[in-house]
Design an enzyme around this catalytic site. Structure first.
Site, PDB file in Angstrom:
ATOM      1  N   ASP A  16       9.496   4.412   1.495  1.00 40.37           N
ATOM      2  CA  ASP A  16       8.571   3.354   1.064  1.00 40.37           C
ATOM      3  C   ASP A  16       7.258   3.427   1.849  1.00 40.37           C
ATOM      4  O   ASP A  16       7.182   3.005   2.998  1.00 40.37           O
ATOM      5  CB  ASP A  16       9.265   1.994   1.268  1.00 40.37           C
ATOM      6  CG  ASP A  16       8.398   0.834   0.805  1.00 40.37           C
ATOM      7  OD1 ASP A  16       7.222   1.047   0.451  1.00 40.37           O
ATOM      8  OD2 ASP A  16       8.913  -0.307   0.795  1.00 40.37           O
ATOM      9  N   LYS A  71       2.116 -11.364   5.502  1.00 38.18           N
ATOM     10  CA  LYS A  71       3.553 -11.068   5.547  1.00 38.18           C
ATOM     11  C   LYS A  71       3.954 -10.573   6.940  1.00 38.18           C
ATOM     12  O   LYS A  71       5.062 -10.833   7.396  1.00 38.18           O
ATOM     13  CB  LYS A  71       3.882 -10.015   4.490  1.00 38.18           C
ATOM     14  CG  LYS A  71       5.348  -9.626   4.440  1.00 38.18           C
ATOM     15  CD  LYS A  71       5.643  -8.764   3.244  1.00 38.18           C
ATOM     16  CE  LYS A  71       7.019  -8.167   3.286  1.00 38.18           C
ATOM     17  NZ  LYS A  71       7.285  -7.348   2.098  1.00 38.18           N
TER      18      LYS A  71
END
Ligand code: AMP
Length: 564
Positions: free
Chosen positions: A168, A68
């Site tokens: 996060d 990613k």
């Protein structure tokens, strides 16, 4: 049918809006998380998830992970002698998720809302869309991960003006976003983060503590010993949130070493990491022009926020308890599923409006007049500043600087530096203008950045009203429909093996790995159990297979605990 997908660095998962709420779609192994790992099997088949991860341990050259990070770049990954881009590898993960969803729902899934980090630029967002297309999914909407997480908390039911912060902390990255809700509008006000800070660093601290306690240098360890130590440290890390023993036991050379790490000691050793978390938090708040005490709600996302050390740190830092109603691993996928329902105009949540921010400043190159009256070229004029809510449209007026100037050059830049050359040039073109005295002619440069991260540049010559428009699509060239079709055909020879057999494939891949790591009697015992299982599979004897599988699994668990 349309689903929501969290295409993560470490794990991916899908969810769907069903009977008035978002639910996670189980994968073929019955779990929720599918590891974002791809491996090309011996017969050219595409393996993904846990099975691919097992193969990666043993045959690293057949597999890839953390791709990613390379989305939108030209980087090529070599798997079993074949080259793939990050978006192609992502498309395999998406194919798996699509298939699992179709089995779960009993109908075809044609469309998906996929989440991306809020800081993903244009090229990386488009690469994500293309990954979807390569997997046979239409992706009309990309959603920012923090927005999705906030939605999973049912934020839109709130009537009052609310400011919240999405924290996060994943496996390898830390992203912080400040969002604001008012009049049913959710806005991402700012994003910040650290691309090299995550749960793995917290595992690393335990590894270092272990090595230090026993006076061992990391370079003395073989690759296998290091992998074993990492596994043990990871296990110890998880013990802090599930009340197991905080112990690292690891064999190095012929000796077995044990470390017991109290939570207090661990916390002390993590102080530097925790300090690093503060910086992006400050930046996101100052960019959003919101004070810490005005944050109404802190939403944790990512597995590493489960660490009690991190939770305590968050509570101290924000002077409030982080929320915990939604599983931090699932919040993004659930939010994406809600968003997919919004897209389908599901009645239950029709009133929600979403916005996003532009992750980078967009501007143009200008010359600046110095004190001596001369113009110095190469300066940056920001037009749409980073963290501006999109869709956004901003105009700057630029004047000629010389008499009889014939043209004005527009250099479309993306970045934060004062100097044009340090920013990324997305496009460059000239606009012809009528001749006049310096400063008498001007152009209005309008940048419009939309929700799909497409930048439209319009230059209007003020004196004549003539307009020149350009659509800027970033540095990477988009694939045309034909190109996508061609690549889909090229990739279609790579088949995903039947999903029903995934559990068996995983067991065999794991047994293969353990076989390599064991020796002597244990190795023989494992081989026998594995053979028995494979024989049962060949005979298609379900009862015998089930029995052999149970035996093999319990043997592997036992061997792993005792010897690895
Ligand atoms: P993600 O990228 O969100 O899947 O996060 C993965 C990271 O979360 C890894 O570093 C895991 O070790 C960590 N993690 C997952 N569960 C826990 C837990 N219960 N306690 C501490 N860390 C965890």
């Amino acid at each position: 049918m349309i689903i929501g997908i969290d295409l993560g660095t470490t794990n991916s998962l899908a969810a769907v809006f069903k009977d008035g709420k978002a639910v996670i779609i189980p994968n073929r192994l019955g779990g929720h998380l599918t590891r974002s790992v791809v491996s090309i099997g011996d017969n050219g088949e595409v393996l993904a998830g846990d099975t691919a991860w097992e193969r990666m341990q043993k045959y690293p050259y057949t597999a890839a992970a953390v791709f990613k990070r390379s989305m939108g770049s030209k980087k090529k990954f070599m798997l079993s002698g074949r080259e793939f881009t990050a978006e192609e590898l992502s498309s395999f993960i998406l194919r798996y998720l699509k298939e699992d969803a179709e089995t779960f729902l009993g109908e075809e899934v044609t469309e998906a809302v996929i989440s991306v980090p809020a800081y993903f630029n244009d090229a990386r967002r488009r690469a994500t869309k293309r990954a979807g297309e390569l997997a046979g999914l239409k992706v009309e909407r990309i959603i920012s991960e923090p927005t999705a997480a906030a939605i999973s908390y049912g934020i839109y039911h709130k009537k009052e003006h609310t400011r919240f912060l999405v924290f996060d902390l994943g496996g390898g990255t830390f992203d912080i976003s400040v969002l604001e809700l008012y009049n049913n509008i959710i806005e991402v006000r700012s994003v910040a983060g650290d691309n090299f800070l995550g749960g793995e660093d917290f595992t690393r601290v335990l590894m270092d503590m272990f090595l230090k306690e026993h006076g061992i240098e990391e370079k003395e360890l073989t690759e296998k010993e290091l992998a074993r130590l990492r596994r043990e440290a990871e296990r110890c890390k998880l013990s802090y949130s599930d009340s197991g023993e905080h112990k690292i036991v690891c064999k190095i050379g012929d000796r077995e070493y044990t470390s017991t790490v109290s939570e207090k000691d661990y916390e002390d050793n993590c102080s530097e990491l925790l300090e690093r978390i503060k910086k992006p938090v400050r930046k996101s708040l100052s960019d959003a022009k919101i004070r810490l005490k005005d944050i109404d709600m802190v939403i944790p996302v990512g597995g590493a926020t489960r660490l009690p050390i991190v939770q305590r740190f968050m509570t101290r830092l924000f002077e409030q308890f982080p929320r915990n109603e939604v599983n931090p691993d699932e919040a993004v996928a659930l939010g994406a599923a809600v968003q997919s329902a919004i897209k389908e105009r599901n009645e239950a949540i029709r009133e929600v409006v979403l916005t996003d921010v532009c992750p980078f400043t967009l501007g143009t190159e200008v010359s600046i007049e110095k004190e001596d009256g001369f113009f110095e070229p190469g300066h940056y004029c920001p037009i749409i500043e980073r963290n501006t809510v999109i869709p956004a449209s901003r105009t700057e007026r630029l004047y000629t600087i010389r008499d009889n100037q014939k043209r004005i050059s527009i250099n479309v830049l993306q970045g934060e530096s004062r100097f044009a050359q340090n920013n990324v040039s997305l496009a460059e073109f000239d606009v012809k203008i009528p001749r006049a005295k310096a400063g008498e002619e001007a152009v209005d440069v309008t940048y419009t950045y939309d929700i799909n991260s497409i930048l439209e540049v319009e230059v209007k010559i003020v004196s004549t009203g003539e307009k020149i428009r350009r659509i800027v699509k970033g540095q990477e060239l988009d694939m045309t429909d034909e190109e996508i079709e061609k690549r889909m055909e090229e990739l279609s020879y790579l088949k995903i093996p039947p999903r029903e057999q995934e559990a068996n494939r995983l067991v065999i891949a794991k047994a293969d790995r353990l076989y390599e790591e064991l020796t002597g009697d244990e190795r023989v015992a494992l081989e026998m159990a594995l053979r028995k299982f494979e024989n049962a599979l060949d005979k298609h004897d379900d009862e015998f297979t089930g029995q052999a599988l149970t035996e093999l699994n319990s043997l592997m668990k036992d061997l792993e605990e005792r010897f690895l």
